[in-house]
Design a protein around this motif. Structure first.
Motif, PDB file in Angstrom:
ATOM      1  N   PHE A  46       0.852  -1.193   0.000  1.00  0.00           N
ATOM      2  CA  PHE A  46       0.000   0.000   0.000  1.00  0.00           C
ATOM      3  C   PHE A  46       0.882   1.235   0.000  1.00  0.00           C
ATOM      4  CE2 PHE A  46      -2.855  -3.154   2.017  1.00  0.00           C
ATOM      5  CZ  PHE A  46      -3.860  -3.112   1.074  1.00  0.00           C
ATOM      6  N   PRO A  47       0.559   2.284  -0.785  1.00  0.00           N
ATOM      7  CA  PRO A  47      -0.585   2.315  -1.669  1.00  0.00           C
ATOM      8  C   PRO A  47      -0.440   1.318  -2.819  1.00  0.00           C
ATOM      9  CG  PRO A  47       0.846   4.192  -2.109  1.00  0.00           C
ATOM     10  CD  PRO A  47       1.377   3.511  -0.897  1.00  0.00           C
ATOM     11  N   ASP A  48      -1.593   0.723  -3.214  1.00  0.00           N
ATOM     12  CA  ASP A  48      -1.635  -0.064  -4.433  1.00  0.00           C
ATOM     13  C   ASP A  48      -1.957   0.916  -5.558  1.00  0.00           C
ATOM     14  OD1 ASP A  48      -2.216  -1.558  -6.633  1.00  0.00           O
ATOM     15  OD2 ASP A  48      -3.695  -2.845  -5.652  1.00  0.00           O
ATOM     16  N   ARG A  49      -0.919   1.291  -6.293  1.00  0.00           N
ATOM     17  CA  ARG A  49      -1.067   2.365  -7.281  1.00  0.00           C
ATOM     18  C   ARG A  49      -1.761   1.895  -8.556  1.00  0.00           C
ATOM     19  NH1 ARG A  49       3.963   6.510  -6.190  1.00  0.00           N
ATOM     20  NH2 ARG A  49       4.671   5.627  -4.223  1.00  0.00           N
ATOM     21  N   THR A  50      -2.135   0.602  -8.636  1.00  0.00           N
ATOM     22  CA  THR A  50      -2.714   0.065  -9.878  1.00  0.00           C
ATOM     23  C   THR A  50      -4.222   0.258  -9.987  1.00  0.00           C
ATOM     24  OG1 THR A  50      -3.144  -2.159  -9.013  1.00  0.00           O
ATOM     25  CG2 THR A  50      -0.935  -1.738  -9.911  1.00  0.00           C
ATOM     26  N   LEU A  56      -5.020   8.091  -8.404  1.00  0.00           N
ATOM     27  CA  LEU A  56      -5.151   9.429  -7.806  1.00  0.00           C
ATOM     28  C   LEU A  56      -4.046   9.651  -6.778  1.00  0.00           C
ATOM     29  CD1 LEU A  56      -9.030   9.479  -7.212  1.00  0.00           C
ATOM     30  CD2 LEU A  56      -7.751  10.631  -9.034  1.00  0.00           C
ATOM     31  N   ILE A  57      -3.785   8.627  -5.968  1.00  0.00           N
ATOM     32  CA  ILE A  57      -2.735   8.725  -4.938  1.00  0.00           C
ATOM     33  C   ILE A  57      -1.370   8.917  -5.595  1.00  0.00           C
ATOM     34  CG2 ILE A  57      -1.503   7.425  -3.145  1.00  0.00           C
ATOM     35  CD1 ILE A  57      -4.215   6.049  -2.494  1.00  0.00           C
ATOM     36  N   ASN A  58      -1.125   8.153  -6.647  1.00  0.00           N
ATOM     37  CA  ASN A  58       0.154   8.254  -7.348  1.00  0.00           C
ATOM     38  C   ASN A  58       0.369   9.658  -7.919  1.00  0.00           C
ATOM     39  OD1 ASN A  58       2.601   7.010  -8.493  1.00  0.00           O
ATOM     40  ND2 ASN A  58       1.589   7.440 -10.433  1.00  0.00           N
ATOM     41  N   ASN A  59      -0.667  10.223  -8.516  1.00  0.00           N
ATOM     42  CA  ASN A  59      -0.548  11.578  -9.070  1.00  0.00           C
ATOM     43  C   ASN A  59      -0.239  12.587  -7.973  1.00  0.00           C
ATOM     44  OD1 ASN A  59      -1.123  10.542 -11.559  1.00  0.00           O
ATOM     45  ND2 ASN A  59      -3.286  11.146 -11.535  1.00  0.00           N
ATOM     46  N   TYR A  60      -0.857  12.381  -6.821  1.00  0.00           N
ATOM     47  CA  TYR A  60      -0.608  13.268  -5.677  1.00  0.00           C
ATOM     48  C   TYR A  60       0.842  13.121  -5.192  1.00  0.00           C
ATOM     49  CZ  TYR A  60      -0.716  14.950  -0.871  1.00  0.00           C
ATOM     50  OH  TYR A  60      -0.423  15.594   0.303  1.00  0.00           O
ATOM     51  N   LEU A  61       1.293  11.877  -5.024  1.00  0.00           N
ATOM     52  CA  LEU A  61       2.650  11.648  -4.500  1.00  0.00           C
ATOM     53  C   LEU A  61       3.709  12.172  -5.461  1.00  0.00           C
ATOM     54  CD1 LEU A  61       2.301   8.057  -2.993  1.00  0.00           C
ATOM     55  CD2 LEU A  61       2.668  10.185  -1.727  1.00  0.00           C
ATOM     56  N   GLN A  62       3.429  12.077  -6.744  1.00  0.00           N
ATOM     57  CA  GLN A  62       4.406  12.550  -7.724  1.00  0.00           C
ATOM     58  C   GLN A  62       4.240  14.029  -8.048  1.00  0.00           C
ATOM     59  OE1 GLN A  62       4.576   9.730 -10.987  1.00  0.00           O
ATOM     60  NE2 GLN A  62       5.657   8.314  -9.635  1.00  0.00           N
ATOM     61  N   MET A  63       3.429  14.704  -7.242  1.00  0.00           N
ATOM     62  CA  MET A  63       3.275  16.164  -7.307  1.00  0.00           C
ATOM     63  C   MET A  63       2.596  16.638  -8.581  1.00  0.00           C
ATOM     64  SD  MET A  63       5.174  17.340  -4.576  1.00  0.00           S
ATOM     65  CE  MET A  63       6.826  17.389  -3.911  1.00  0.00           C
ATOM     66  N   TYR A 149      16.958  10.986  -1.340  1.00  0.00           N
ATOM     67  CA  TYR A 149      15.552  10.744  -1.610  1.00  0.00           C
ATOM     68  C   TYR A 149      15.195  11.178  -3.023  1.00  0.00           C
ATOM     69  CZ  TYR A 149      14.679  10.174   3.397  1.00  0.00           C
ATOM     70  OH  TYR A 149      14.661   9.747   4.687  1.00  0.00           O
ATOM     71  N   GLY A 150      14.143  10.594  -3.544  1.00  0.00           N
ATOM     72  CA  GLY A 150      13.659  10.985  -4.869  1.00  0.00           C
ATOM     73  C   GLY A 150      12.863  12.280  -4.779  1.00  0.00           C
ATOM     74  N   ASN A 151      11.957  12.447  -5.708  1.00  0.00           N
ATOM     75  CA  ASN A 151      11.220  13.708  -5.773  1.00  0.00           C
ATOM     76  C   ASN A 151       9.806  13.589  -5.246  1.00  0.00           C
ATOM     77  OD1 ASN A 151      13.387  15.084  -6.991  1.00  0.00           O
ATOM     78  ND2 ASN A 151      12.886  14.030  -8.918  1.00  0.00           N
ATOM     79  N   GLU A 152       9.513  12.464  -4.549  1.00  0.00           N
ATOM     80  CA  GLU A 152       8.143  12.331  -4.067  1.00  0.00           C
ATOM     81  C   GLU A 152       7.903  13.250  -2.876  1.00  0.00           C
ATOM     82  OE1 GLU A 152       6.496   8.357  -3.807  1.00  0.00           O
ATOM     83  OE2 GLU A 152       5.981   8.598  -5.920  1.00  0.00           O
TER      84      GLU A 152
END
Ligand code: T5A
Ligand code: NA
Length: 214
Positions: A46-50, A56-63, A149-152
């Motif tokens: 989790f999150p299960d981005r699939t 929606l969560i993935n778009n939020y985390l990746q800004m 860290y990455g850009n999340e």
């Protein structure tokens, strides 16, 4: 007469920790070694981005999208609820679930932004209660060394420290702290011992609801 199922159930093993504590690395090694020991085991994260909610969560985390803190909190929770029936089925069929993050991450990251901790807990009340939470804790020094860290969104040291402090407040008797400062293999051995015991002990115990039962 009612037929009673005699299949021993699988265990729900959850990994928690700050970003870069090594959860994904350890989950993968654990699954591999449990399979080698002949256990039925399945990996989840989790999150299960699939899923649609996961997107929606993935778009939020990746800004690429802004969302109100409460909205994203509820999306993370909904992303767990949408998996719950399939998790139950899997556990009852005797397969152990190794889960990379769960409700505790949900609370820790949202409360670290300033949301009320009990408000954050409420949407996850009633999920399946883990048989064991393995909390990978990294000391500050190591944390800053792994800090490429990455850009999340949450990948910043001061935020991670707040997250860690909230995780500490969430600990319950079924939690096990594992220091994640050492080598991948040493950490793996410690985890393997803990999890083998948990799988043995939980076979005949009923599945409980998180923050509801016992
Ligand atoms: N989130 C999540 C919420 O806000 N609410 C929620 O409800 C949930 C579920 C994404 C973000 O979402 C937040 C938390 C997160 O900020 P994610 O998809 O789990 O969550 O995050 P990921 O980016 O996939 O994973 P992490 O950043 O948390 O990393 P891991 O899995 O802890 O670490 P891992 O195994 O990928 O390792 C990181 C690096 O360290 C090395 C690895 O090789 C890798 O390069 N490493 C080690 N190096 C030295 N010694 C060791 N022992 C090492 N172990 C690993
Ligand atoms: Na990860």
């Amino acid at each position: 007469r009612m037929k009673v199922s005699t299949t021993p159930r699988g265990s729900l093993i959850v990994f928690e920790g700050c970003d870069r504590s090594g959860k994904t690395t350890q989950c993968a090694k654990l699954v591999e070694s449990l399979q080698a020991q002949g256990e039925e085991v399945k990996l989840m994260k989790f999150p299960d981005r699939t899923t649609t909610i996961g997107t929606l969560i993935n778009n939020y985390l990746q800004m690429s999208q802004e969302l109100d803190d409460r909205v994203v909190h509820l999306l993370f929770s909904a992303n767990r609820w949408e998996a719950i029936e399939s998790m139950k089925k899997t556990l009852k069929a005797g397969t152990t679930l190794i889960v990379d993050r769960y409700a505790f991450s949900g609370i820790a990251y949202s409360a670290a932004k300033g949301l009320d901790l009990e408000w954050c807990r409420s949407p996850d009340i009633g999920l399946i209660k883990p048989d064991k939470v393995i909390y990978l804790s990294v000391n500050e020094q190591i944390m800053s060394e792994r800090a490429n860290y990455g850009n999340e969104r949450y990948e910043k040291i001061d935020f991670q420290k707040r997250v860690h402090n909230i995780f500490l407040q969430l600990q319950e008797p079924y939690w096990q702290n594992v220091s994640a400062d050492g080598s991948i293999d040493v950490i793996h051995k410690e985890i393997n011992t803990i999890v083998s015991e948990t799988i043995r002990d939980s076979k005949v115990k009923p599945l409980l609801k998180l923050w509801t039962d016992g």
